[in-house]
Design a protein around this motif. Structure first.
Motif, PDB file in Angstrom:
ATOM      1  N   ALA A  13      48.791  37.603  50.884  1.00  0.00           N
ATOM      2  CA  ALA A  13      47.652  37.527  49.755  1.00  0.00           C
ATOM      3  C   ALA A  13      46.310  37.174  50.404  1.00  0.00           C
ATOM      4  O   ALA A  13      45.248  37.780  50.019  1.00  0.00           O
ATOM      5  CB  ALA A  13      48.002  36.088  49.079  1.00  0.00           C
ATOM      6  N   GLN A  14      46.217  36.723  51.643  1.00  0.00           N
ATOM      7  CA  GLN A  14      44.882  36.350  52.114  1.00  0.00           C
ATOM      8  C   GLN A  14      44.263  37.678  52.659  1.00  0.00           C
ATOM      9  O   GLN A  14      43.219  38.072  52.414  1.00  0.00           O
ATOM     10  CB  GLN A  14      45.043  35.631  53.512  1.00  0.00           C
ATOM     11  N   ARG A  15      44.966  38.605  53.314  1.00  0.00           N
ATOM     12  CA  ARG A  15      44.539  39.816  53.674  1.00  0.00           C
ATOM     13  C   ARG A  15      44.256  40.671  52.380  1.00  0.00           C
ATOM     14  O   ARG A  15      42.953  41.075  52.672  1.00  0.00           O
ATOM     15  CB  ARG A  15      45.499  40.755  54.574  1.00  0.00           C
ATOM     16  N   ARG A  16      45.062  40.656  51.690  1.00  0.00           N
ATOM     17  CA  ARG A  16      44.561  41.565  50.274  1.00  0.00           C
ATOM     18  C   ARG A  16      43.409  40.950  49.615  1.00  0.00           C
ATOM     19  O   ARG A  16      42.260  41.820  49.349  1.00  0.00           O
ATOM     20  CB  ARG A  16      45.805  41.580  49.498  1.00  0.00           C
ATOM     21  N   VAL A  17      43.185  39.936  49.436  1.00  0.00           N
ATOM     22  CA  VAL A  17      42.337  39.230  48.963  1.00  0.00           C
ATOM     23  C   VAL A  17      40.765  39.517  49.561  1.00  0.00           C
ATOM     24  O   VAL A  17      39.666  39.605  49.332  1.00  0.00           O
ATOM     25  CB  VAL A  17      42.221  37.661  48.580  1.00  0.00           C
ATOM     26  N   LEU A  18      40.948  39.155  51.312  1.00  0.00           N
ATOM     27  CA  LEU A  18      39.669  39.354  52.023  1.00  0.00           C
ATOM     28  C   LEU A  18      39.510  40.935  52.016  1.00  0.00           C
ATOM     29  O   LEU A  18      37.835  41.208  51.928  1.00  0.00           O
ATOM     30  CB  LEU A  18      40.085  39.083  53.315  1.00  0.00           C
ATOM     31  N   ASP A  19      40.255  41.770  52.048  1.00  0.00           N
ATOM     32  CA  ASP A  19      39.831  43.140  51.931  1.00  0.00           C
ATOM     33  C   ASP A  19      39.095  43.628  50.872  1.00  0.00           C
ATOM     34  O   ASP A  19      37.978  44.458  50.693  1.00  0.00           O
ATOM     35  CB  ASP A  19      40.882  44.172  51.960  1.00  0.00           C
ATOM     36  N   TRP A  20      39.784  42.963  49.493  1.00  0.00           N
ATOM     37  CA  TRP A  20      39.240  43.311  48.477  1.00  0.00           C
ATOM     38  C   TRP A  20      37.632  42.551  48.092  1.00  0.00           C
ATOM     39  O   TRP A  20      36.752  43.165  47.639  1.00  0.00           O
ATOM     40  CB  TRP A  20      39.959  42.659  47.214  1.00  0.00           C
ATOM     41  N   ALA A  21      37.443  41.464  48.761  1.00  0.00           N
ATOM     42  CA  ALA A  21      36.207  40.701  48.830  1.00  0.00           C
ATOM     43  C   ALA A  21      35.210  41.507  49.671  1.00  0.00           C
ATOM     44  O   ALA A  21      33.968  41.822  49.104  1.00  0.00           O
ATOM     45  CB  ALA A  21      36.520  39.431  49.163  1.00  0.00           C
ATOM     46  N   ALA A  22      35.706  41.848  50.685  1.00  0.00           N
ATOM     47  CA  ALA A  22      34.880  42.909  51.606  1.00  0.00           C
ATOM     48  C   ALA A  22      34.313  44.034  50.688  1.00  0.00           C
ATOM     49  O   ALA A  22      32.971  44.307  50.891  1.00  0.00           O
ATOM     50  CB  ALA A  22      35.587  43.275  52.896  1.00  0.00           C
ATOM     51  N   ALA A  23      34.934  44.655  50.151  1.00  0.00           N
ATOM     52  CA  ALA A  23      34.419  45.840  49.353  1.00  0.00           C
ATOM     53  C   ALA A  23      33.532  45.500  48.180  1.00  0.00           C
ATOM     54  O   ALA A  23      32.910  46.082  47.783  1.00  0.00           O
ATOM     55  CB  ALA A  23      35.789  46.649  48.917  1.00  0.00           C
ATOM     56  N   SER A  24      33.979  44.263  47.543  1.00  0.00           N
ATOM     57  CA  SER A  24      33.261  43.771  46.384  1.00  0.00           C
ATOM     58  C   SER A  24      31.742  43.456  46.796  1.00  0.00           C
ATOM     59  O   SER A  24      30.683  43.630  45.816  1.00  0.00           O
ATOM     60  CB  SER A  24      34.070  42.453  45.950  1.00  0.00           C
ATOM     61  N   ILE A  25      31.583  43.090  48.096  1.00  0.00           N
ATOM     62  CA  ILE A  25      30.089  42.260  48.326  1.00  0.00           C
ATOM     63  C   ILE A  25      29.250  43.585  48.996  1.00  0.00           C
ATOM     64  O   ILE A  25      28.194  43.544  49.216  1.00  0.00           O
ATOM     65  CB  ILE A  25      30.092  41.264  49.319  1.00  0.00           C
ATOM     66  N   ALA A  26      29.992  44.772  49.145  1.00  0.00           N
ATOM     67  CA  ALA A  26      29.198  45.756  49.658  1.00  0.00           C
ATOM     68  C   ALA A  26      27.954  46.199  48.734  1.00  0.00           C
ATOM     69  O   ALA A  26      27.941  46.069  47.788  1.00  0.00           O
ATOM     70  CB  ALA A  26      29.946  47.206  49.788  1.00  0.00           C
ATOM     71  N   GLY A  27      26.692  46.207  49.571  1.00  0.00           N
ATOM     72  CA  GLY A  27      25.484  46.482  49.025  1.00  0.00           C
ATOM     73  C   GLY A  27      24.790  45.334  48.597  1.00  0.00           C
ATOM     74  O   GLY A  27      23.709  45.314  47.957  1.00  0.00           O
ATOM     75  N   ARG A  28      25.482  44.099  48.719  1.00  0.00           N
ATOM     76  CA  ARG A  28      24.829  42.644  48.289  1.00  0.00           C
ATOM     77  C   ARG A  28      24.588  42.175  49.647  1.00  0.00           C
ATOM     78  O   ARG A  28      25.497  41.839  50.280  1.00  0.00           O
ATOM     79  CB  ARG A  28      25.991  42.160  47.462  1.00  0.00           C
TER      80      ARG A  28
END
Ligand SMILES: C[S@@+](CC[C@H](N)C(=O)[O-])C[C@H]1O[C@@H](n2cnc3c(N)ncnc32)[C@H](O)[C@@H]1O
Length: 163
Positions: A13-28
């Motif tokens: 779950a940690q890996r999935r969430v961290l990967d998702w979060a990294a993509a979510s903050i792109a450009g911010r």
């Protein structure tokens, strides 16, 4: 479920969430804050998937795998009850992503033991920043966000800083 199964699920779950979060903050723009170095596993993953980001790591008992030691100046050593407000005084609300990985492994215990933490997290999170946590955070400025598919309910929590 055995504790081994539970541990494996937590890491997945940690890996999935961290990967998702990294993509979510792109450009911010903004800092990434890792609260709890521990062995350094999630820090190591964050620096791999976010190589351009300034990542600061907070820990009072610094003893990671040597390959996961943060560079000088990016490790904030000491009790977060003191180091987080100090950091906020110096940097303000500059974090685009905060990963709260301080846990006893017992979420009910964590909410009580770390009751002081959400205020400090909110004081560091930039507007619209993403906050991830292994236990549920209740704070008026942090609005719950849906996690990506495949993360079991209650295993991880995500919040967006309002305003
Ligand atoms: C679950 S471990 C972190 C695991 C790590 N993210 C990893 O993937 O290897 C939690 C860490 O938080 C640290 N910690 C707990 N309470 C703290 C506090 N008040 N101040 C600073 N560090 C703390 C502990 O020493 C422990 O190393």
């Amino acid at each position: 479920m055995s504790r081994l199964d539970s541990f494996i699920r937590r890491l997945e779950a940690q890996r999935r969430v961290l990967d998702w979060a990294a993509a979510s903050i792109a450009g911010r723009p903004g800092l990434v804050l890792e609260l709890g170095l521990g062995n350094g596993r999630t820090y190591d993953h964050l620096r791999e998937i976010l190589p351009e980001r300034e990542i600061y790591v907070f820990e009072r008992n610094v003893s990671p795998n040597p390959r996961s030691m943060p560079p000088t100046g990016r490790l904030v050593e000491g009790d977060m009850a003191a180091t987080l407000p100090d950091f906020a005084a110096r940097h303000g609300r500059q974090a685009a992503l905060i990963h709260v990985d301080v846990t006893t492994g017992v979420p009910e215990r964590d909410r009580t033991l770390f009751a002081w933490l959400p205020d400090h997290v909110a004081a560091l999170a930039a507007p619209e920043a993403l906050v991830l946590s292994g236990w549920a955070i209740d704070h008026p400025t942090l609005a719950a966000v849906d996690l990506p598919d495949g993360v079991p309910t209650g295993r991880y929590f995500a919040y967006r800083r309002q305003g």
